[in-house]
Design a protein around this motif. Structure first.
Motif, PDB file in Angstrom:
ATOM      1  N   MET A 108       0.837  -1.212   0.000  1.00  0.00           N
ATOM      2  CA  MET A 108       0.000   0.000   0.000  1.00  0.00           C
ATOM      3  C   MET A 108       0.869   1.258   0.000  1.00  0.00           C
ATOM      4  O   MET A 108       0.674   2.173   0.796  1.00  0.00           O
ATOM      5  CB  MET A 108      -0.971  -0.008   1.182  1.00  0.00           C
ATOM      6  N   ASN A 109       1.829   1.255  -0.899  1.00  0.00           N
ATOM      7  CA  ASN A 109       2.716   2.403  -1.141  1.00  0.00           C
ATOM      8  C   ASN A 109       3.758   2.624  -0.050  1.00  0.00           C
ATOM      9  O   ASN A 109       4.575   3.551  -0.151  1.00  0.00           O
ATOM     10  CB  ASN A 109       1.899   3.684  -1.341  1.00  0.00           C
ATOM     11  N   ARG A 110       3.782   1.786   0.957  1.00  0.00           N
ATOM     12  CA  ARG A 110       4.743   1.974   2.053  1.00  0.00           C
ATOM     13  C   ARG A 110       6.177   1.691   1.606  1.00  0.00           C
ATOM     14  O   ARG A 110       7.114   2.318   2.092  1.00  0.00           O
ATOM     15  CB  ARG A 110       4.372   1.088   3.238  1.00  0.00           C
ATOM     16  N   LEU A 111       6.339   0.717   0.678  1.00  0.00           N
ATOM     17  CA  LEU A 111       7.700   0.385   0.236  1.00  0.00           C
ATOM     18  C   LEU A 111       8.341   1.579  -0.471  1.00  0.00           C
ATOM     19  O   LEU A 111       9.511   1.883  -0.243  1.00  0.00           O
ATOM     20  CB  LEU A 111       7.684  -0.829  -0.692  1.00  0.00           C
ATOM     21  N   ARG A 112       7.578   2.271  -1.316  1.00  0.00           N
ATOM     22  CA  ARG A 112       8.131   3.427  -2.017  1.00  0.00           C
ATOM     23  C   ARG A 112       8.549   4.517  -1.033  1.00  0.00           C
ATOM     24  O   ARG A 112       9.604   5.136  -1.181  1.00  0.00           O
ATOM     25  CB  ARG A 112       7.101   3.970  -3.018  1.00  0.00           C
ATOM     26  N   LEU A 113       7.736   4.744  -0.014  1.00  0.00           N
ATOM     27  CA  LEU A 113       8.074   5.733   1.001  1.00  0.00           C
ATOM     28  C   LEU A 113       9.315   5.305   1.791  1.00  0.00           C
ATOM     29  O   LEU A 113      10.195   6.122   2.097  1.00  0.00           O
ATOM     30  CB  LEU A 113       6.888   5.927   1.952  1.00  0.00           C
ATOM     31  N   LYS A 114       9.401   4.015   2.095  1.00  0.00           N
ATOM     32  CA  LYS A 114      10.550   3.502   2.850  1.00  0.00           C
ATOM     33  C   LYS A 114      11.841   3.650   2.056  1.00  0.00           C
ATOM     34  O   LYS A 114      12.874   4.088   2.593  1.00  0.00           O
ATOM     35  CB  LYS A 114      10.311   2.030   3.195  1.00  0.00           C
ATOM     36  N   LYS A 115      11.810   3.296   0.766  1.00  0.00           N
ATOM     37  CA  LYS A 115      13.023   3.376  -0.043  1.00  0.00           C
ATOM     38  C   LYS A 115      13.456   4.822  -0.262  1.00  0.00           C
ATOM     39  O   LYS A 115      14.648   5.113  -0.358  1.00  0.00           O
ATOM     40  CB  LYS A 115      12.823   2.663  -1.378  1.00  0.00           C
ATOM     41  N   ALA A 116      12.513   5.724  -0.338  1.00  0.00           N
ATOM     42  CA  ALA A 116      12.870   7.143  -0.431  1.00  0.00           C
ATOM     43  C   ALA A 116      13.629   7.578   0.815  1.00  0.00           C
ATOM     44  O   ALA A 116      14.637   8.295   0.736  1.00  0.00           O
ATOM     45  CB  ALA A 116      11.613   7.989  -0.613  1.00  0.00           C
ATOM     46  N   GLN A 117      13.173   7.135   1.969  1.00  0.00           N
ATOM     47  CA  GLN A 117      13.845   7.476   3.222  1.00  0.00           C
ATOM     48  C   GLN A 117      15.255   6.880   3.258  1.00  0.00           C
ATOM     49  O   GLN A 117      16.215   7.545   3.686  1.00  0.00           O
ATOM     50  CB  GLN A 117      13.017   6.958   4.398  1.00  0.00           C
ATOM     51  N   GLU A 118      15.405   5.650   2.778  1.00  0.00           N
ATOM     52  CA  GLU A 118      16.720   5.005   2.768  1.00  0.00           C
ATOM     53  C   GLU A 118      17.677   5.702   1.796  1.00  0.00           C
ATOM     54  O   GLU A 118      18.879   5.830   2.084  1.00  0.00           O
ATOM     55  CB  GLU A 118      16.570   3.531   2.409  1.00  0.00           C
ATOM     56  N   ALA A 119      17.162   6.140   0.656  1.00  0.00           N
ATOM     57  CA  ALA A 119      18.009   6.860  -0.295  1.00  0.00           C
ATOM     58  C   ALA A 119      18.479   8.183   0.297  1.00  0.00           C
ATOM     59  O   ALA A 119      19.647   8.571   0.135  1.00  0.00           O
ATOM     60  CB  ALA A 119      17.247   7.095  -1.599  1.00  0.00           C
ATOM     61  N   ARG A 120      17.608   8.884   0.992  1.00  0.00           N
ATOM     62  CA  ARG A 120      18.001  10.136   1.661  1.00  0.00           C
ATOM     63  C   ARG A 120      19.084   9.863   2.702  1.00  0.00           C
ATOM     64  O   ARG A 120      20.029  10.638   2.854  1.00  0.00           O
ATOM     65  CB  ARG A 120      16.793  10.779   2.339  1.00  0.00           C
ATOM     66  N   ALA A 121      18.933   8.743   3.432  1.00  0.00           N
ATOM     67  CA  ALA A 121      19.912   8.396   4.459  1.00  0.00           C
ATOM     68  C   ALA A 121      21.293   8.143   3.863  1.00  0.00           C
ATOM     69  O   ALA A 121      22.313   8.362   4.527  1.00  0.00           O
ATOM     70  CB  ALA A 121      19.435   7.171   5.245  1.00  0.00           C
ATOM     71  N   LYS A 122      21.340   7.689   2.619  1.00  0.00           N
ATOM     72  CA  LYS A 122      22.617   7.501   1.940  1.00  0.00           C
ATOM     73  C   LYS A 122      23.207   8.824   1.450  1.00  0.00           C
ATOM     74  O   LYS A 122      24.345   8.861   0.985  1.00  0.00           O
ATOM     75  CB  LYS A 122      22.442   6.553   0.737  1.00  0.00           C
ATOM     76  N   GLY A 123      22.425   9.880   1.507  1.00  0.00           N
ATOM     77  CA  GLY A 123      22.906  11.189   1.098  1.00  0.00           C
ATOM     78  C   GLY A 123      22.430  11.651  -0.267  1.00  0.00           C
ATOM     79  O   GLY A 123      22.808  12.728  -0.730  1.00  0.00           O
ATOM     80  N   TYR A 124      21.566  10.850  -0.931  1.00  0.00           N
ATOM     81  CA  TYR A 124      21.085  11.235  -2.251  1.00  0.00           C
ATOM     82  C   TYR A 124      19.987  12.285  -2.163  1.00  0.00           C
ATOM     83  O   TYR A 124      19.107  12.216  -1.292  1.00  0.00           O
ATOM     84  CB  TYR A 124      20.540  10.016  -3.009  1.00  0.00           C
ATOM     85  N   ARG A 125      20.040  13.254  -3.074  1.00  0.00           N
ATOM     86  CA  ARG A 125      18.912  14.139  -3.289  1.00  0.00           C
ATOM     87  C   ARG A 125      17.895  13.377  -4.127  1.00  0.00           C
ATOM     88  O   ARG A 125      18.255  12.708  -5.102  1.00  0.00           O
ATOM     89  CB  ARG A 125      19.335  15.414  -4.025  1.00  0.00           C
ATOM     90  N   LEU A 126      16.626  13.486  -3.762  1.00  0.00           N
ATOM     91  CA  LEU A 126      15.578  12.821  -4.526  1.00  0.00           C
ATOM     92  C   LEU A 126      14.985  13.810  -5.519  1.00  0.00           C
ATOM     93  O   LEU A 126      14.612  14.925  -5.155  1.00  0.00           O
ATOM     94  CB  LEU A 126      14.499  12.275  -3.598  1.00  0.00           C
ATOM     95  N   THR A 127      14.917  13.384  -6.758  1.00  0.00           N
ATOM     96  CA  THR A 127      14.378  14.234  -7.808  1.00  0.00           C
ATOM     97  C   THR A 127      12.973  13.773  -8.172  1.00  0.00           C
ATOM     98  O   THR A 127      12.533  12.683  -7.785  1.00  0.00           O
ATOM     99  CB  THR A 127      15.285  14.205  -9.052  1.00  0.00           C
ATOM    100  N   SER A 128      12.253  14.597  -8.906  1.00  0.00           N
ATOM    101  CA  SER A 128      10.939  14.246  -9.433  1.00  0.00           C
ATOM    102  C   SER A 128      10.992  14.222 -10.945  1.00  0.00           C
ATOM    103  O   SER A 128      11.889  14.811 -11.566  1.00  0.00           O
ATOM    104  CB  SER A 128       9.881  15.261  -8.967  1.00  0.00           C
ATOM    105  N   TYR A 129      10.022  13.539 -11.541  1.00  0.00           N
ATOM    106  CA  TYR A 129       9.830  13.644 -12.984  1.00  0.00           C
ATOM    107  C   TYR A 129       8.427  14.174 -13.227  1.00  0.00           C
ATOM    108  O   TYR A 129       7.428  13.552 -12.823  1.00  0.00           O
ATOM    109  CB  TYR A 129       9.986  12.304 -13.714  1.00  0.00           C
ATOM    110  N   VAL A 130       8.346  15.321 -13.878  1.00  0.00           N
ATOM    111  CA  VAL A 130       7.064  15.923 -14.238  1.00  0.00           C
ATOM    112  C   VAL A 130       7.062  16.109 -15.746  1.00  0.00           C
ATOM    113  O   VAL A 130       7.959  16.752 -16.304  1.00  0.00           O
ATOM    114  CB  VAL A 130       6.858  17.277 -13.534  1.00  0.00           C
ATOM    115  N   GLU A 131       6.079  15.527 -16.415  1.00  0.00           N
ATOM    116  CA  GLU A 131       5.967  15.653 -17.857  1.00  0.00           C
ATOM    117  C   GLU A 131       6.093  17.127 -18.260  1.00  0.00           C
ATOM    118  O   GLU A 131       5.383  17.989 -17.744  1.00  0.00           O
ATOM    119  CB  GLU A 131       4.618  15.082 -18.312  1.00  0.00           C
ATOM    120  N   PRO A 132       7.023  17.455 -19.169  1.00  0.00           N
ATOM    121  CA  PRO A 132       7.268  18.852 -19.524  1.00  0.00           C
ATOM    122  C   PRO A 132       6.040  19.606 -20.023  1.00  0.00           C
ATOM    123  O   PRO A 132       5.943  20.825 -19.854  1.00  0.00           O
ATOM    124  CB  PRO A 132       8.335  18.756 -20.627  1.00  0.00           C
ATOM    125  N   ALA A 133       5.075  18.886 -20.616  1.00  0.00           N
ATOM    126  CA  ALA A 133       3.889  19.553 -21.157  1.00  0.00           C
ATOM    127  C   ALA A 133       2.877  19.931 -20.078  1.00  0.00           C
ATOM    128  O   ALA A 133       1.890  20.609 -20.373  1.00  0.00           O
ATOM    129  CB  ALA A 133       3.220  18.660 -22.204  1.00  0.00           C
TER     130      ALA A 133
END
Length: 226
Positions: free
Chosen positions: A76-101
């Motif tokens: 129920m979307n918890r894994l995506r939230l968890k992995k985002a937190q783990e990536a931040r803990a490694k020091g990565y900036r999290l980016t977004s993708y928004v369709e240019p149009a």
């Protein structure tokens, strides 16, 4: 956030492949990364290197890299939230993708690690949280709040003034009426209509279409519509 920074995609499934087909037109994709036990011994995905998540920072230090999490609505979307937190803990900036149009209406805010695909409309005053996935052909009305980790499938229509909680799932063509609140981690199935507030963790399922005995050719002749 540096939009030109090379990006790593967390994931090696359908969502990661889908995102790659979009984001590679705008950004340099260095490769993919997943938990070590998920690689299955594979070393590439979609023609790019596939790195074990435990060691990705050794190959691509986070200082000059960004990451985006591209996994489905697992847990129920918890894994995506968890992995985002783990990536931040490694020091990565999290980016977004928004369709240019996408038309950037007044007062619309979009969080990090969020994916918004083509033919989506987000009306003025709406706020999209972190780690949200919005696929194609979605309409979000004015002054809505979409909580972190929400998953919004194709054809969903959310009327103005709605509050959508954390981790909510919307099936294809689901609809939400004006000023409705959807509680955290609720599930609104395909073609479902939420016309009143929905409690946390609730499940709403629409009735499927009912088959009839007539075959299509006989039905058209009987109904005089073809």
């Amino acid at each position: 956030m540096n939009e030109r920074a090379p990006v790593l995609i967390y994931g090696n499934g359908a969502v990661a492949r889908l995102l790659f087909s979009y984001i590679r037109r705008e950004r340099e994709v260095l490769g993919f990364t997943v938990d070590d036990h998920v690689t299955g011994g594979a070393t590439e995905f979609c023609g790019r290197p596939l790195y074990p998540f435990s060691a990705v920072q050794d190959v691509h230090p986070p200082r000059d890299r960004e990451m985006i999490i591209a996994v489905g609505f697992i847990e129920m979307n918890r894994l995506r939230l968890k992995k985002a937190q783990e990536a931040r803990a490694k020091g990565y900036r999290l980016t977004s993708y928004v369709e240019p149009a996408l038309i950037r209406h007044d007062g619309v805010s979009i969080g990090e690690n969020t994916i918004i695909l083509d033919c989506t409309s987000i009306h003025p005053g709406s706020a999209i949280g972190d780690s949200v996935f919005i696929t194609s052909n979605v309409n979000i009305g004015h002054d809505c709040t979409i909580g972190d980790g929400a998953w919004i499938n194709a054809g969903v229509s959310i009327a103005g003034g709605c509050t959508i909680g954390k981790g909510v799932f919307f099936g294809v063509n689901a609809c939400v009426a004006q000023s409705v609140t959807i509680g955290d981690f609720a599930f609104l199935g395909a073609a479902g209509l939420a016309d009143k507030d929905v409690s946390e963790g609730a499940v709403l399922i629409a009735q499927p279409a009912t088959p009839i005995r007539l075959k299509s050719q006989d039905f058209l002749r009987f109904a005089r519509i073809g």
